[in-house]
Design an enzyme around this catalytic site. Sequence first.
Site, PDB file in Angstrom:
ATOM      1  N   GLU A  67      36.054  29.963  20.744  1.00 45.14           N
ATOM      2  CA  GLU A  67      35.333  30.513  19.864  1.00 45.14           C
ATOM      3  C   GLU A  67      34.552  31.813  20.559  1.00 45.14           C
ATOM      4  O   GLU A  67      34.092  31.364  21.667  1.00 45.14           O
ATOM      5  CB  GLU A  67      34.378  29.480  19.119  1.00 45.14           C
ATOM      6  CG  GLU A  67      33.685  29.930  18.126  1.00 45.14           C
ATOM      7  CD  GLU A  67      32.818  29.010  17.547  1.00 45.14           C
ATOM      8  OE1 GLU A  67      31.315  28.973  17.599  1.00 45.14           O
ATOM      9  OE2 GLU A  67      33.213  28.330  16.600  1.00 45.14           O
ATOM     10  N   ASP A 126      20.740  57.376   2.365  1.00 45.54           N
ATOM     11  CA  ASP A 126      19.999  58.559   1.916  1.00 45.54           C
ATOM     12  C   ASP A 126      18.964  58.487   1.099  1.00 45.54           C
ATOM     13  O   ASP A 126      17.946  59.230   1.170  1.00 45.54           O
ATOM     14  CB  ASP A 126      21.250  59.482   1.440  1.00 45.54           C
ATOM     15  CG  ASP A 126      22.210  60.225   2.204  1.00 45.54           C
ATOM     16  OD1 ASP A 126      22.072  59.917   3.672  1.00 45.54           O
ATOM     17  OD2 ASP A 126      23.216  60.128   2.077  1.00 45.54           O
ATOM     18  N   TRP A 130      24.745  60.057  -0.261  1.00 45.90           N
ATOM     19  CA  TRP A 130      25.339  61.403  -0.830  1.00 45.90           C
ATOM     20  C   TRP A 130      26.228  61.856   0.112  1.00 45.90           C
ATOM     21  O   TRP A 130      26.035  61.906   1.212  1.00 45.90           O
ATOM     22  CB  TRP A 130      24.385  62.292  -1.287  1.00 45.90           C
ATOM     23  CG  TRP A 130      24.814  63.596  -1.768  1.00 45.90           C
ATOM     24  CD1 TRP A 130      25.473  64.703  -0.948  1.00 45.90           C
ATOM     25  CD2 TRP A 130      25.078  64.335  -3.083  1.00 45.90           C
ATOM     26  NE1 TRP A 130      25.709  65.719  -1.915  1.00 45.90           N
ATOM     27  CE2 TRP A 130      25.351  65.456  -2.820  1.00 45.90           C
ATOM     28  CE3 TRP A 130      24.427  63.738  -4.336  1.00 45.90           C
ATOM     29  CZ2 TRP A 130      25.638  66.301  -4.230  1.00 45.90           C
ATOM     30  CZ3 TRP A 130      24.863  64.543  -5.485  1.00 45.90           C
ATOM     31  CH2 TRP A 130      25.425  65.652  -5.372  1.00 45.90           C
ATOM     32  N   GLU A 131      27.540  62.032  -0.172  1.00 45.29           N
ATOM     33  CA  GLU A 131      28.641  62.056   0.919  1.00 45.29           C
ATOM     34  C   GLU A 131      28.737  63.807   1.192  1.00 45.29           C
ATOM     35  O   GLU A 131      28.829  64.746   0.316  1.00 45.29           O
ATOM     36  CB  GLU A 131      29.935  62.049   0.438  1.00 45.29           C
ATOM     37  CG  GLU A 131      31.188  62.086   1.358  1.00 45.29           C
ATOM     38  CD  GLU A 131      30.831  61.427   2.636  1.00 45.29           C
ATOM     39  OE1 GLU A 131      30.409  62.062   3.492  1.00 45.29           O
ATOM     40  OE2 GLU A 131      30.862  60.204   2.475  1.00 45.29           O
TER      41      GLU A 131
END
Length: 236
Positions: free
Chosen positions: A104, A117, A132-133
Amino acid sequence: MKWLRTLIIFDKGDVIASPDWSAVHESYVRSIASIDFPRGSGLLKLRKKAKRPDGQWNRNGVGFLKKGFLEHIVDVEGWHAEVNFDLGSNNQPPKLKLFPSLNEHQEPITSEFGDFDLVTTGSNGMHIAIEWETGNISSSHRSMNKLAIALAAGTIQAGVLIVPSRELYEHLTDRIGNIGELSGYLDMWKKLDARVERGLLAITIVEHDLLTDEPDFPYLPSGNDGRAAQGRAKKK
């Protein structure tokens, strides 16, 4: 600028029916509609992309659009810009296995998700984040993943990515994130709802109002970083 449509990728807990979501959607759609060029015209008019004599392309920059959106949604609508949601104890590395030992393992998380943003809180306490791109397509994927992680952690109850339509993309800095290139991944993001107790993930698509090929009409200004310069000049 035109709001074209909002795609609801998933909605757990009927967030879409809440007054907070309706008010928030109306708020950011008003901010989208406030983006105009020339300033004061009430419409977003863009110069069409055009091939230069050297075979390369002139296109519109994207920073102007985000700046106009931020000005309205912060100054008029009262949202907060560049706010970080600390995931705290929810930001834990998953339990994995190593190969070939099969022991693990938890790989340490050494990177941060960064700020959203925009964020706001509805009158009924709903937390909403918007991205917002303005980056390339990989930036869109990071934004969607960040919103989905925050939704799963319960830090926000609604997350929205705003991207250009394919038609708008054609006249912007090359490789900007857009709905055309994201469309093939919608089913993957839709299936992330299994990790969310209550939350809504959406993509809103925006577009110009008018196009012109008037030779004296200016292009939207572009940034001066290497990617922007590369996008302006790339042959296609």
